[in-house]
Scaffold this motif. Structure first.
Motif, short mmCIF file in Angstrom:
data_model
loop_
_atom_site.label_atom_id
_atom_site.label_comp_id
_atom_site.label_asym_id
_atom_site.label_seq_id
_atom_site.Cartn_x
_atom_site.Cartn_y
_atom_site.Cartn_z
N UNK A 187 27.01 28.41 38.35
CA UNK A 187 28.45 28.31 38.13
C UNK A 187 28.95 29.48 37.30
N UNK A 188 30.19 29.88 37.54
CA UNK A 188 30.82 30.99 36.81
C UNK A 188 32.18 30.51 36.29
N UNK A 189 32.41 30.55 34.98
CA UNK A 189 33.71 30.14 34.43
C UNK A 189 34.81 31.12 34.85
N UNK A 190 36.04 30.65 34.84
CA UNK A 190 37.19 31.50 35.15
C UNK A 190 37.27 32.65 34.15
N UNK A 191 37.54 33.85 34.66
CA UNK A 191 37.68 35.01 33.81
C UNK A 191 36.39 35.73 33.48
N UNK A 192 35.25 35.16 33.85
CA UNK A 192 33.97 35.82 33.54
C UNK A 192 33.65 36.88 34.59
N UNK A 193 33.17 38.05 34.17
CA UNK A 193 32.80 39.08 35.15
C UNK A 193 31.65 38.61 36.04
N UNK A 194 31.74 38.96 37.31
CA UNK A 194 30.64 38.67 38.23
C UNK A 194 29.63 39.82 38.17
N UNK A 195 28.34 39.46 38.22
CA UNK A 195 27.27 40.44 38.17
C UNK A 195 26.39 40.28 39.41
N UNK A 196 25.71 41.34 39.74
CA UNK A 196 24.90 41.35 40.97
C UNK A 196 23.84 40.25 40.98
N UNK A 197 23.21 40.01 39.81
CA UNK A 197 22.13 39.03 39.77
C UNK A 197 22.63 37.60 39.92
N UNK B 58 34.86 34.27 48.28
CA UNK B 58 35.90 34.84 49.15
C UNK B 58 36.75 35.80 48.33
N UNK B 59 37.64 36.53 48.99
CA UNK B 59 38.46 37.48 48.26
C UNK B 59 39.42 36.79 47.29
N UNK B 60 39.74 35.51 47.53
CA UNK B 60 40.64 34.77 46.63
C UNK B 60 39.94 34.37 45.33
N UNK B 61 38.63 34.47 45.30
CA UNK B 61 37.87 34.08 44.10
C UNK B 61 37.73 35.22 43.10
N UNK B 62 38.18 36.41 43.47
CA UNK B 62 37.97 37.59 42.63
C UNK B 62 39.30 38.16 42.15
N UNK B 63 39.30 38.66 40.94
CA UNK B 63 40.49 39.27 40.36
C UNK B 63 40.08 40.54 39.63
N UNK C 287 36.71 46.37 37.30
CA UNK C 287 35.62 45.46 37.63
C UNK C 287 36.24 44.11 38.02
N UNK C 288 35.41 43.17 38.46
CA UNK C 288 35.95 41.93 39.03
C UNK C 288 35.45 40.70 38.30
N UNK C 289 36.40 39.77 38.06
CA UNK C 289 36.11 38.51 37.37
C UNK C 289 36.49 37.35 38.28
N UNK C 290 36.02 36.16 37.92
CA UNK C 290 36.34 34.94 38.69
C UNK C 290 37.79 34.53 38.40
N UNK C 291 38.56 34.28 39.45
CA UNK C 291 39.96 33.86 39.26
C UNK C 291 40.06 32.41 38.81
N UNK C 292 39.00 31.64 39.04
CA UNK C 292 38.98 30.22 38.70
C UNK C 292 37.53 29.81 38.50
#
Length: 229
Positions: free
Chosen positions: A154-164, A121-126, A107-112
């Motif tokens: 806003x999404x903190x670094x390391x938090x999973x991104x969700x569709x909503x 962008x693709x650089x925002x996902x890890x 799954x994907x989280x915020x890199x920052x």
């Protein structure tokens, strides 16, 4: 005489046993659940595993010729789940079987730290690896779903991104000059206008044209507004 009574008693027991309905082999119920899980989880993303819980040893059911397994409405096939097993032929019973399902996937989280209204962008996902049973059902498993979309908050670094958390990026801004394309069969007419509100790709937008008239169309990825079919 005593021997005759014993023979009669044994005959009565045998007659009763033959008349009584056969009991359900509960190991067959568990096997049916395991086979159903194998088929259902074969389509799941990542690496799956499961364990089937024990049934009450005191449970007595009539023998079933055909069973149906399903997930109760509103439940996901992950984590601790009660699967519903229903006999559809040979008897009329149903029961719940507890299972525990694990699904290890990427799954994907915020890199920052990401700001509200920021376009992803693709650089925002890890990528991260983990058990989806411990995550919300809407967590992003495919980065293509998030890239190019805008964050609602806003999404903190390391938090999973969700569709909503995401919405489609705006391709038209309010008061922007846009090109209007009228299409009718093989006829195409191009005009200019001013968008009255921001719009994302594929959403309706109202545009003021010359003379003060207002028309409605569909926003396209390049910022055009398409009217007609």
């Amino acid at each position: 005489m005593k021997r005759l009574l014993i023979i009669l008693l044994l005959a009565m027991i045998a007659l009763y046993a033959s008349a009584a309905p056969a009991g359900q082999d509960m190991s067959l119920v568990l096997r049916e659940v395991s086979q159903w899980l194998d088929a259902a989880l074969a389509r799941a993303p990542g690496q799956s595993s499961y364990s089937v819980g024990k049934l009450d040893s005191r449970l007595r059911l009539e023998a079933c010729q055909q069973m149906e397994v399903s997930v109760p409405s509103g439940q996901r096939l992950i984590g601790n789940v009660l699967l519903r097993v229903r006999c559809t032929s040979g008897a009329a019973w149903s029961l719940n079987v507890p299972v525990q399902v694990s699904l290890s996937a990427t799954y994907y989280v915020a890199t920052r730290p990401l700001a509200a209204n920021q376009t992803i962008s693709d650089h925002d996902l890890m990528p991260q690896q983990g058990d989806l049973a411990n995550l919300p059902g809407s967590v992003i498993l495919d980065p293509a779903i998030a890239i190019g979309r805008t964050l609602n908050s806003a999404v903190p670094a390391g938090q999973p991104l969700r569709r909503e958390m995401l919405r489609a990026a705006m391709v038209i801004q309010q008061n922007q000059k846009v090109r209007i394309i009228y299409r009718l069969d093989d006829i195409e007419v191009v005009n200019d206008g001013i968008a009255l509100a921001a719009a994302s790709e594929g959403s309706p937008v109202r545009v003021r044209v010359s003379g003060g008239n207002v028309i409605s169309g569909i926003a396209r990825a390049n910022g055009d507004v398409e009217v007609g079919h």
